[in-house]
Every structure is written in C-alpha cells, then in structure tokens.
Design a protein around this motif. Structure first.
Motif: not given
Ligand code: NI
Ligand SMILES: Nc1ncnc2c1ncn2[C@@H]1O[C@H](COP(=O)(O)OP(=O)(O)O)[C@@H](O)[C@H]1O
Ligand SMILES: Nc1ncnc2c1ncn2[C@@H]1O[C@H](COP(=O)(O)OP(=O)(O)O)[C@@H](O)[C@H]1O
Ligand SMILES: [Mg+2]
Ligand SMILES: [Mg+2]
Ligand SMILES: [Mg+2]
Ligand SMILES: [Mg+2]
Ligand code: NI
Ligand SMILES: [Zn+2]
Ligand SMILES: [Zn+2]
Lengths: 214, 129, 214, 129
Positions: B1-5, B92-95, A76-78
């Motif tokens: 896709m809030v791993h941008e944080w 690819i977005h994550f790694v 989950r993206e958080e």
């Molecule tokens: Ni993301």
C-alpha cells in the motif's frame, strides 16, 4: 487553503502536467462527459500521453462511455496511485472504489475527495489531462475555479439551447470575476450556432459536435 | 500500500511551501479509517524530509479513532477497518469518503452522515524550530 | 434538525398541502424542469389550485420555460410570501431576488436557502405542489430525502439512455433505504422503453414524453 | 415587510413541537443582514405565543452584526444593509444567501465566501420555566 497538506500535493502534481483542461458546465446533460472522454481518447490516439480524470463522483459516467465495468479498473500503487491504462489513455475514476453503489456526498466531503484524489494520483508522463466534472455551481466548481485557478484551463460545454446558454453565461461571469482569461467553448448537439455567442463573450470557440442519432 | 508515499509527500510540501526549514516538533494524526501503514508512512516521510533538507526534531505520529455522525437522527458511532471486507477496506484506504458507498446510519438507515473524526492524514501540530 | 426553527415552519406549511411532489433525478438534462413545469401548469389548467416551486438555485429555469423574466415576478407579503400568480398557477423562484446574477452556493448554504424558502412561502389554498430540483446527490437531495421524507412524494425523471437509467437506479436505492415506498417514474424523450424498468424496480410508471423537435 | 410573521411562526412552532409550554427566558438573535423589522417581528411573536397559549417570562431580541469570510484568501469583512441598494436589500431580506448574487470578496474577488454571522433569525437561548 494552504493549511491542507493535500492541497500542496495536488498543486505539485498538476504543475507537472503541461496542459490540464477542466470540462465545466453548470448545466447537466449538455455533454461534459462525452466531450471530456472523446477529447482525451482522441488525444491519446494521436500518441500524446493523455489522462482522463472523472471528478463527477455521484454520476461517474466516463467509464461507461469508455466501455468498462467498475471491477475492470485497477490501479498500481507506486509513490501514489498509477492510473488505469486504456491503450495510451491514463484513466482514473473513483467508481473502481465505490462500484455501482450510490454515493451521497455533502459539499465539504466532495472537496475532501477532490483533494485526496488530486494529491495521490500519479499522472507520470501525461502531457494533457482532461477532467470531467459534475453539473452545478457548488463545492466542486468552487474548488476548481478558485483553488486550482491558474493550474487548469476551463473548457465550457454548451448546447445551443436557451437554458444552456443562460447557464453558461453565468458560469463565464464567475470565471471572469475569478480572473480567468482563457475560456474554451465546445458546442455540443449543435451546428455552429454558438460561434457568435463565443465571439461576443470573448470565448475561444473550439468547434461543434452535431447531434448524433443512435 | 505504497500510496503512503504520496500522503507523506503532501505533508513535506506543506512544510516546504510554508517556509518551515527547521521544525521543533511535528505531530501527525492518522485516521484509522484509512488503515495507513504507519511504518511505510513514517519511512516515506523521513526519506522526503532528508531529500528536501528539512529537519524535524521531534516527530510524533498518532492514530485517531474514526467517528461518524448521522445528520438525520443525530446518532454517533465508530468504525474500525478490521470489521470490514478487504475490498471495502482498500477503497477506503485510498479515498475515505468511499465509506458512503458501503455504510448507512446503523440507527435510522440514513446516508446523510459525516466522518467527524479519523478521516485520514492530518497535521495536528507543527512548531517551528 | 429540530433545533432549526425554520424546519418546523417548513413542515407545517408542507403538511397543509394535500399533495407535494418533488421532481428528482441525480442526472442533469433529463427534463426535470420541463416535467415539473408541464405537470404543474397542466394541473392548474384543470382548475386544481397548483403550485410550482423552483429549488434549483444555481440553474433556475422554470421561469424561462414559463416565459417570464426575473423582473416580472413579484410576491406579496402576507404572513409570509405569497407566490406569484400565472393564471391559476402559484409560482415561486428565487430568481426574482437574484436576477440573472450567478449564484454560487456551498452545500450548507443550499440547505439554508431551502429551509428559508420552505418556511416563508405561503401556498394558501394550493392542493398540489410540484418542486423542481437541481441535478446531483448532494445537500439539496439529502435535505429532501431525509428531512422532508413523508411530506413529499418523489417523481423521478429518466430518459431511456443507459447513463440516465444507471443514475436513476442509484437514486432509487437511496430512496428505498430511506424508507420511501412510493416512487413515481416519468420517462422523458422516450417511447415507453422504461415501463419494464419501472416494473422491475417497483416504481409507479406515469408514462412517457416523446422527444419533441423544436 | 410582513413576512416577519412567518419568521416568528417558525420560532413558536419550534417551542411548541419541543414541548416548551412555559419558557423562563427566550433570547432571539436577528442577523442585521436580513433587515428584520424588530417591532413587527416582536408583535407577531407575541401574538402567536398568545394564540398558542405559550408563555415567555423574559423575551430578549438582539441584533447580530453580519460577518462574511472568504474561503479563497481568508479575508473577513462586515456588511451593513444600509449601504445597499433598496432592491438588493429586499432580496436579502427574504433570502440572506441572495448576497452571493451581489457581492464578491473585496480583497480577492472570490465568490467562494460564507456568511459566518448575522445571517438571519436564530434562537440564541431558551430556558424552560
Ligand atoms: Ni496505500
Ligand atoms: N452530440 C451528441 N449527440 C447525441 N447525443 C448526445 C451528444 N452528446 C451527448 N449526448 C447524450 O446526451 C446525454 C448527456 O450527455 P453527458 O455527456 O452525460 O452530459 P453531462 O456529462 O454534461 O451530464 C447522454 O445521454 C449522451 O449520450
Ligand atoms: N421531451 C423533450 N423533447 C425534446 N427536448 C427536450 C424534452 N425534454 C427536455 N428537453 C430539452 O432538454 C434539455 C434539458 O431539459 P431540462 O428540463 O432543463 O432538464 P433538467 O432540468 O433535468 O436539467 C432542455 O434543453 C430541454 O428543452
Ligand atoms: Mg457527466
Ligand atoms: Mg449543488
Ligand atoms: Mg432543471
Ligand atoms: Mg454536487
Ligand atoms: Ni419582511
Ligand atoms: Zn441516523
Ligand atoms: Zn478573498
């Protein structure tokens, strides 16, 4: 080092976890994956919020030991990526991204993946994190030993076999040179023979796992 | 896709740990391979800067094209995430190195290639204020 | 590639040897070192001039299996380095240079060592050369698979264990993608279970070595 | 130390395989870490060029100082083989990366360092005739 932003992210996240153990051995097949999986799973059963991170990108195997197919894992993206939950165990492996495709990574790329993963995975609340690693003494181990020094405690796995002991001795010398004081030794597929070796090298002997027929 | 944080947080921690409190200009490159959501990334960055009390006078966030190079035959090629499957794109977005699981050199089939440009987030330039 | 002079030297030397086998497996501890040592030693006993080259720089172990200490190995310089002779076996391992010191090499450095060694060791008269390699799918394997393709035949080692089979499947896919047709499979610590796996993957099954108690 | 012959042979094979039959000028760098015997190397090279029927108008063989760089602390230092034990020197003579078995970063003790210069034999420049 410090010019890579991800490094700063990784350090912050690792610092938030009270105990981070990195399971190491320069020799393959000695049981790193079994040991890291069993230790983390066992710890999670005892109600300690525990994490397991698989950093063996070319041979990820902890998911197989845990009994999961790559497609079954999800995150989950958080404010980062929240690990997959298996009961009380928090779990992350890039196998969920790469599936069963072969992944060939050069040394520099391995460091990139390590930093990326360590800086985005969010181990919120985890008290103990176990990290499985690939065999060898190359970029992965260098990154762990020199750049994450002080943030991770090494657990070295060895079998009582001569080839394994020699390999571990070399690894211990490198860790000592790097200023690592506390090194834990787990004997696998043995019956206590490595206790004296551990004592003579100043390692903290955690015990042995016997050879289990299947 | 809030791993941008998390990606933005690493940038801010970098600034903080290196003693940048007032920054005159900060230029960040976003490798297009990673399909970063620029709005969310920029929002996260500004939030985090504010929280930490860091000021950045001029913030520039630029896209960087993806380029791959084969070590076996020397071929160079570019890749755009739009051409990829949704699931692959997400991996690819994550790694970004996940690309190695899904692509080979289009000329010789080798898996011995590198991402030479446009891998992910990087600091292109930072000038203290 | 071709801008590195050593590469040209390496190719010339490998071309002079009728059969060059590279023992591979991306998984550690499956028996690569045992298999490469036994195959080469056995071949030398049958009066075929045979060579054994240890390319597992971080965990060189063939000398231990052969029963030599690093100090006992020596080379003669003669338009290159002439391998050490053990009966009719020609042998080379950089352990004779590095002794029992730990050797930590980054990916690029591993490639450098491989090229240096392959371009200077003089396997004069050797008809069959066996090459032992480290576990993984990193720079060593990439160099062997892509840059020495056509000059070396892969012998893949696997145990019947699930983790090992999965790892081998990935390696086979990479070899196939690279255009390698002939892949030999040696089953170690098994009893013939991998014959059907070999057939289904189109591998040449060389036989199995049972688990030997010591 | 006549493995210099093999080092020279690689150079000549490189020229041959790349179609250089007449070379106007060839500049070779010898990293001092490897303690190459310049006379033997140069003799071997000329013998091999003659054997293969290759001509080199201007041959230059230059020493290159050895420089190491630590990836952990950034320290850079140089090493001269004279300061080393005979046995270590010989090991490095055959495989320069053997240095990793005998040296650590003098500032921080890390074994995570690279030879950035003066590793071994390399072609600095080759101009066709
Ligand atoms: Ni993301
Ligand atoms: N205590 C044990 N008894 C029996 N088999 C074991 C034991 N520990 C590990 N193994 C087996 O040995 C092999 C290597 O173990 P693994 O954990 O994959 O090692 P590594 O991660 O160090 O390469 C696997 O097939 C595993 O099932
Ligand atoms: N057939 C076998 N029976 C029993 N033990 C074996 C067998 N083959 C290998 N071993 C043991 O397994 C371990 C790993 O073997 P090794 O050749 O070092 O593997 P690798 O080179 O693939 O890492 C060693 O301790 C070795 O003695
Ligand atoms: Mg493992
Ligand atoms: Mg390696
Ligand atoms: Mg081995
Ligand atoms: Mg590796
Ligand atoms: Ni010499
Ligand atoms: Zn290519
Ligand atoms: Zn240093």
């Amino acid at each position: 080092m410090s010019s890579d932003p991800r490094f700063h992210g990784a350090v912050k996240r690792l610092k938030q976890i009270p105990k981070v153990y990195m399971v190491l051995s320069s020799k393959g097949g000695v049981g790193k994956s079994i040991v890291s999986t069993l230790l983390s799973y066992y710890s999670s059963l005892k109600n300690t919020p525990t994490g397991l991170l698989d950093l063996d990108f070319t041979n990820p195997s902890t998911h197989i030991i845990l009994g999961f197919r790559p497609e079954e894992l999800s995150y989950r993206e958080e404010k980062g990526l929240e690990p997959f939950k298996i009961g009380k165990l928090s779990y992350f492996s890039i196998i969920s991204f790469t599936k069963d495709n072969p992944l060939v990574l050069k040394g520099e790329e391995v460091r990139n993946v390590m930093r990326e993963v360590l800086s985005i995975v969010n181990w919120v609340g985890v008290q103990k994190l176990f990290i499985d690693t690939p065999p060898g003494l190359s970029d992965e181990q260098l990154e762990a030993i020199y750049n994450l020094k002080g943030l991770v405690k090494p657990i070295v796995v060895s079998t009582p076999h001569k080839l394994s002991i020699q390999s571990v001795s070399r690894l211990v010398r490198i860790l000592r040179d790097a200023g690592v004081d506390e090194i834990i030794l787990v004997e696998n597929m043995g019956s206590g023979e490595l206790k004296t070796f551990a004592d003579s090298e100043g390692l903290k002997y955690a015990g042995y796992i016997p050879f289990v027929e299947n | 896709m809030v791993h941008e944080w998390a990606l933005a947080e690493s940038i801010v921690l970098f600034l903080e740990n290196n003693g940048f409190r007032k920054v005159k200009s900060l230029k960040i490159g976003l490798g297009i391979l990673q399909s970063i959501d620029k709005e969310i990334f920029s929002f996260s960055l500004q939030e985090l800067l504010r929280e930490k009390g860091l000021s950045v006078e001029k913030l520039e966030i630029v896209d960087e094209g993806a380029e791959l190079a084969c070590h076996t035959c020397g071929f160079r090629w570019s890749l755009s995430p739009e051409s990829m499957d949704e699931a692959i794109r997400e991996s690819i977005h994550f790694v970004p190195e996940s690309i190695h699981a899904f692509t080979k050199c289009p000329r010789c089939g080798s898996r011995d290639f590198s991402i030479t440009q446009g891998r992910g987030v990087r600091i292109v330039e930072v000038l203290p204020g």
